[in-house]
Design a protein around this motif. Structure first.
Motif, PDB file in Angstrom:
ATOM      1  N   MET A  75       0.743   5.687  -9.513  1.00  0.00           N
ATOM      2  CA  MET A  75       0.305   4.167 -10.211  1.00  0.00           C
ATOM      3  C   MET A  75       0.245   4.416 -11.914  1.00  0.00           C
ATOM      4  O   MET A  75      -0.126   5.511 -12.303  1.00  0.00           O
ATOM      5  CB  MET A  75      -0.949   3.718  -9.661  1.00  0.00           C
TER       6      MET A  75
ATOM      7  N   LYS B 187      -2.888  -1.232 -15.427  1.00  0.00           N
ATOM      8  CA  LYS B 187      -2.721  -2.805 -15.277  1.00  0.00           C
ATOM      9  C   LYS B 187      -1.870  -3.438 -16.312  1.00  0.00           C
ATOM     10  O   LYS B 187      -1.423  -2.913 -17.280  1.00  0.00           O
ATOM     11  CB  LYS B 187      -4.262  -3.391 -15.314  1.00  0.00           C
TER      12      LYS B 187
ATOM     13  N   TYR C 194       2.561   2.526  -6.507  1.00  0.00           N
ATOM     14  CA  TYR C 194       1.638   1.352  -6.010  1.00  0.00           C
ATOM     15  C   TYR C 194       1.651   0.242  -7.330  1.00  0.00           C
ATOM     16  O   TYR C 194       1.309   0.639  -8.462  1.00  0.00           O
ATOM     17  CB  TYR C 194       0.373   1.659  -5.903  1.00  0.00           C
TER      18      TYR C 194
ATOM     19  N   ASP D   7       0.586  -3.933  -8.269  1.00  0.00           N
ATOM     20  CA  ASP D   7       0.204  -5.358  -7.574  1.00  0.00           C
ATOM     21  C   ASP D   7       1.242  -6.172  -7.697  1.00  0.00           C
ATOM     22  O   ASP D   7       1.930  -6.438  -8.706  1.00  0.00           O
ATOM     23  CB  ASP D   7      -1.000  -5.737  -8.618  1.00  0.00           C
TER      24      ASP D   7
ATOM     25  N   ASN E 128       2.569  -2.389  -2.186  1.00  0.00           N
ATOM     26  CA  ASN E 128       1.351  -2.919  -2.684  1.00  0.00           C
ATOM     27  C   ASN E 128       0.078  -2.813  -1.835  1.00  0.00           C
ATOM     28  O   ASN E 128      -0.714  -3.428  -1.744  1.00  0.00           O
ATOM     29  CB  ASN E 128       1.462  -4.492  -2.952  1.00  0.00           C
ATOM     30  N   THR E 129       0.219  -1.636  -0.994  1.00  0.00           N
ATOM     31  CA  THR E 129      -0.641  -1.237  -0.137  1.00  0.00           C
ATOM     32  C   THR E 129      -0.993   0.275  -0.005  1.00  0.00           C
ATOM     33  O   THR E 129       0.076   0.811  -0.352  1.00  0.00           O
ATOM     34  CB  THR E 129      -0.523  -1.727   1.275  1.00  0.00           C
TER      35      THR E 129
ATOM     36  N   GLU F 156      -4.029   0.666 -12.509  1.00  0.00           N
ATOM     37  CA  GLU F 156      -3.579  -0.205 -11.672  1.00  0.00           C
ATOM     38  C   GLU F 156      -4.456  -0.758 -10.632  1.00  0.00           C
ATOM     39  O   GLU F 156      -4.850  -1.950 -10.714  1.00  0.00           O
ATOM     40  CB  GLU F 156      -2.326  -0.073 -11.221  1.00  0.00           C
ATOM     41  N   GLU F 157      -5.156   0.186  -9.791  1.00  0.00           N
ATOM     42  CA  GLU F 157      -6.062   0.001  -8.960  1.00  0.00           C
ATOM     43  C   GLU F 157      -7.224   0.889  -8.989  1.00  0.00           C
ATOM     44  O   GLU F 157      -7.010   1.958  -8.563  1.00  0.00           O
ATOM     45  CB  GLU F 157      -5.506  -0.180  -7.574  1.00  0.00           C
ATOM     46  N   GLU F 158      -8.487   0.574  -9.273  1.00  0.00           N
ATOM     47  CA  GLU F 158      -9.514   1.548  -9.219  1.00  0.00           C
ATOM     48  C   GLU F 158      -9.836   2.148  -8.086  1.00  0.00           C
ATOM     49  O   GLU F 158     -10.335   3.384  -7.924  1.00  0.00           O
ATOM     50  CB  GLU F 158     -10.901   1.000 -10.195  1.00  0.00           C
ATOM     51  N   ARG F 159      -9.671   1.427  -6.882  1.00  0.00           N
ATOM     52  CA  ARG F 159     -10.223   1.998  -5.684  1.00  0.00           C
ATOM     53  C   ARG F 159      -9.442   2.961  -5.122  1.00  0.00           C
ATOM     54  O   ARG F 159      -9.827   3.935  -4.502  1.00  0.00           O
ATOM     55  CB  ARG F 159     -10.127   0.911  -4.733  1.00  0.00           C
TER      56      ARG F 159
END
Length: 315
Positions: free
Chosen positions: A21, A24, A51, A53, A73-74, A97-100
């Protein structure tokens, strides 16, 4: 960079899954570099993905590629112990892009060309942050050359387009190695003509940007500031900041706009005589010497006031 190339290859070989990734609002630098990693990783595993969004506008550029199955996207179903997370074109937990994903996957490789900023990602298995690079694409070009790894002309063309964007048409943060990287991409099959088609904008978008540029004004003789009174994509903010810097006598450019409810983004550009990353850091952001940005939770007027105060400290 031979050692980092060899270490990176070994990591890609060691894991059953590779998940990549960027930041953002990923741009062509992040997207194409991510796909390069996936292509190399798929020599060793079928499970290598980027990955993104699904709301990311960069997805429209995927249509230029022959291989379109890289983007997902998963991340459900990937065993954390068997998964390598590769983070490109950012070094901050704030801007990924995705902190999780950082909470789930602990085997991390980080490659970036920006100065280290707030929220710097620690505890990585490999961390390579080189702010002398024009882009992560430049790193990937030499990585591909090191491996003698071939890519198709479509990806090479997209990479050439991304390289042009990140250097503001080879005007900023450009070294002899950057020009060599562009030449290598052309040798790999990149088409300068097709690249121009990728970078073309609609007439409406260009005219709209010119209307927004009219809102700009000069501050302290060498600073250009543009405040946009409408919601705007961060990529558009960056484009306007780039153009503000092309005005005669301007050394620093700020484009300020609302990107989400109550979230203002400040895009900062300099010619190099002033450090954009230091300015952005003082505003809570980060980036590189000539190209940086900061997100602030305040009104546009308050953000404009903060910028003017900051300019007074740096000039």
């Amino acid at each position: 960079m031979t050692e980092i190339f060899d270490n990176l290859t070994k990591k890609l070989q060691d894991y059953k899954n590779v998940l990549v990734m960027s930041h953002k609002n990923t741009d062509l630098d992040g997207l194409t570099s991510s796909i390069v990693i996936c292509k190399i990783a798929r020599q060793y595993t079928n499970n290598a993905y980027v990955y993104l969004d699904q709301k990311n506008e960069i997805l429209s550029k995927v249509s230029y590629l022959k291989d379109k199955d890289y983007v997902i996207n998963t991340w459900n179903g990937l065993n954390p112990d068997e998964t390598l997370l590769v983070i490109l074109d950012t070094n901050s937990t704030i801007y990924v892009e995705e902190e999780r994903l950082l909470d789930v996957y602990k085997h991390i490789v980080l490659i970036d060309h920006h100065n280290k900023s707030d929220g710097y990602i620690k505890d990585t298995e490999i961390s390579y942050v080189n702010n002398n690079l024009s882009s992560v694409i430049e790193f990937m070009v030499y990585y591909l050359k090191h491996l003698s790894f071939e890519i198709d002309s479509d990806l090479a063309t997209l990479m050439l387009a991304g390289l042009e964007i990140d250097t503001n048409s080879f005007n900023l943060k450009t070294t002899p190695e950057t020009y060599k990287a562009a030449g290598i991409l052309i040798e790999m099959g990149a088409s300068p003509l097709a690249k121009q088609e990728i970078l073309r904008e609609s007439r409406e978008d260009v005219l709209k940007r010119y209307e927004l540029l009219k809102k700009s004004y000069v501050f302290k003789e060498i600073v250009s500031i543009c405040v946009l009174d409408e919601k705007v994509n961060p990529i558009k903010l960056a484009q306007i900041a780039d153009e503000l810097l092309s005005f005669k006598n301007i050394e620093i450019a700020f484009c300020i706009g609302l990107i989400e409810n109550d979230l203002v983004r400040i895009s900062i550009r300099t010619l190099g005589n002033y450090n954009a990353q230091e300015i952005a850091s003082a505003l809570g952001g980060g980036g590189s010497t000539t190209s940086s940005a900061s997100n602030v939770n305040c009104s546009l007027k308050e953000a404009e006031r903060k910028v003017k105060e900051m300019v007074g400290e740096f000039i």
